[in-house]
Design an enzyme around this catalytic site. Structure first.
Site, short mmCIF file in Angstrom:
data_model
loop_
_atom_site.label_atom_id
_atom_site.label_comp_id
_atom_site.label_asym_id
_atom_site.label_seq_id
_atom_site.Cartn_x
_atom_site.Cartn_y
_atom_site.Cartn_z
N MET A 97 -23.87 -19.04 19.21
CA MET A 97 -24.86 -18.87 20.28
C MET A 97 -25.00 -20.14 21.12
O MET A 97 -26.09 -20.71 21.22
CB MET A 97 -26.21 -18.48 19.67
CG MET A 97 -26.17 -17.20 18.86
SD MET A 97 -25.66 -15.80 19.86
CE MET A 97 -27.16 -15.55 20.79
N ARG A 98 -23.90 -20.59 21.65
CA ARG A 98 -23.94 -21.77 22.51
C ARG A 98 -22.89 -21.58 23.58
O ARG A 98 -21.79 -21.10 23.29
CB ARG A 98 -23.58 -23.00 21.66
CG ARG A 98 -24.33 -24.26 22.00
CD ARG A 98 -23.78 -25.45 21.27
NE ARG A 98 -23.41 -26.45 22.25
CZ ARG A 98 -24.24 -27.33 22.78
NH1 ARG A 98 -25.49 -27.38 22.39
NH2 ARG A 98 -23.83 -28.18 23.69
N HIS A 116 -18.19 -9.38 21.41
CA HIS A 116 -19.44 -9.17 22.14
C HIS A 116 -19.93 -7.74 21.90
O HIS A 116 -19.15 -6.79 22.00
CB HIS A 116 -19.23 -9.42 23.64
CG HIS A 116 -20.48 -9.28 24.42
ND1 HIS A 116 -21.45 -10.27 24.46
CD2 HIS A 116 -20.97 -8.26 25.16
CE1 HIS A 116 -22.46 -9.87 25.20
NE2 HIS A 116 -22.20 -8.65 25.64
C1 GRF Z 1 -22.50 -10.02 16.64
O1 GRF Z 1 -23.18 -8.86 17.02
C2 GRF Z 1 -21.57 -10.47 17.75
O2 GRF Z 1 -21.10 -9.43 18.53
C3 GRF Z 1 -22.45 -11.37 18.57
O3 GRF Z 1 -23.27 -12.02 17.64
C4 GRF Z 1 -23.44 -11.21 16.48
C5 GRF Z 1 -23.10 -12.05 15.28
O4 GRF Z 1 -23.38 -11.40 14.07
N1 GRF Z 1 -21.64 -12.24 19.39
P1 GRF Z 1 -22.95 -12.06 12.69
O5 GRF Z 1 -23.54 -13.47 12.66
O6 GRF Z 1 -21.46 -12.07 12.64
O7 GRF Z 1 -23.57 -11.19 11.63
#
Ligand code: GRF
Length: 208
Positions: A97-98, A116
């Site tokens: 998340m960056r 995504h």
């Molecule tokens: C997933 O839904 C992915 O598509 C998004 O972030 C989420 C990560 O989930 N980019 P996890 O940490 O793999 O459980």
């Protein structure tokens, strides 16, 4: 006994949280469905549960905290050096998340992928399940794409979709989408490792 490949296809996986996609990749490797190795897992949060999953699987981990760097350029330069140490064939963003700087993204061009939770180009960005419901869509899905400077905008490698039913909620969609992700991500990584998916001059080329 099956011999291990001398030069396994190496992944470095970047996470921020729960790490269920990381776990799906670890499990696919363990079950001999994915002929790759995970060289390292990197998180931008020290409390990411995915770090425990990596430790459990004896994968080296690194944490890069935003507060340890004065700006995004410095952060990404340190991150890039760390990733480069492992000489990965593929950098896998799994819920990282960056937003990465163009410099880092271009350094790994064609060697960095993201998953995504929407049918891109629809619903880039966050909170896709709520937005898909608010948009009265009849289908939803998952996209794996190469990462470029454009956020959630790189060339699409593969998508999987599901129907949306009238009783679906953010929670039911989240569960169904995660399930799809856990099938799709290992599959696409396998195709890249087997050179069935290639990045050619910024475009995706798929062969069988
Ligand atoms: C997933 O839904 C992915 O598509 C998004 O972030 C989420 C990560 O989930 N980019 P996890 O940490 O793999 O459980």
């Amino acid at each position: 006994m099956k011999k291990k490949s001398v030069n396994p296809f190496r992944l470095v996986i970047l996470i921020s949280g729960f790490g269920s996609n990381l776990q799906a990749i670890i499990d696919a490797i363990k079950n001999q469905k994915l002929p790759v190795t995970i060289s390292a897992v990197i998180s931008n949060r020290s409390d990411a549960y995915g770090l425990q999953r990596a430790a459990q699987a004896k994968i080296p981990t690194h944490i890069f905290l935003k507060t340890d760097y004065s700006n995004a350029a410095e952060y990404d330069s340190a991150l890039q050096n760390c990733i480069d140490q492992y000489q990965p064939d593929l950098v896998v963003l799994a819920g990282f998340m960056r937003i990465l700087t163009p410099k880092l993204v271009n350094h790994f061009a064609g060697r960095i992928v993201n998953i995504h939770p929407s049918l891109l180009p629809k619903y880039q960005g966050l909170n896709t399940h709520a937005r898909v419901l608010a948009g009265k869509e009849t289908e939803h899905g998952v996209t794996v794409h190469f990462v470029t400077e454009e956020l959630d905008g790189g060339p699409i490698i593969m998508q999987k979709n599901i129907a949306i039913y009238s009783d679906d909620t953010v929670e039911t969609l989240q569960e169904k989408i995660h399930q799809l992700e856990h099938e799709l991500y290992p599959l696409v990584i396998k195709m890249i490792a087997e050179k069935k998916v290639k990045w050619v001059n910024g475009k995706v080329v798929i062969s069988n």
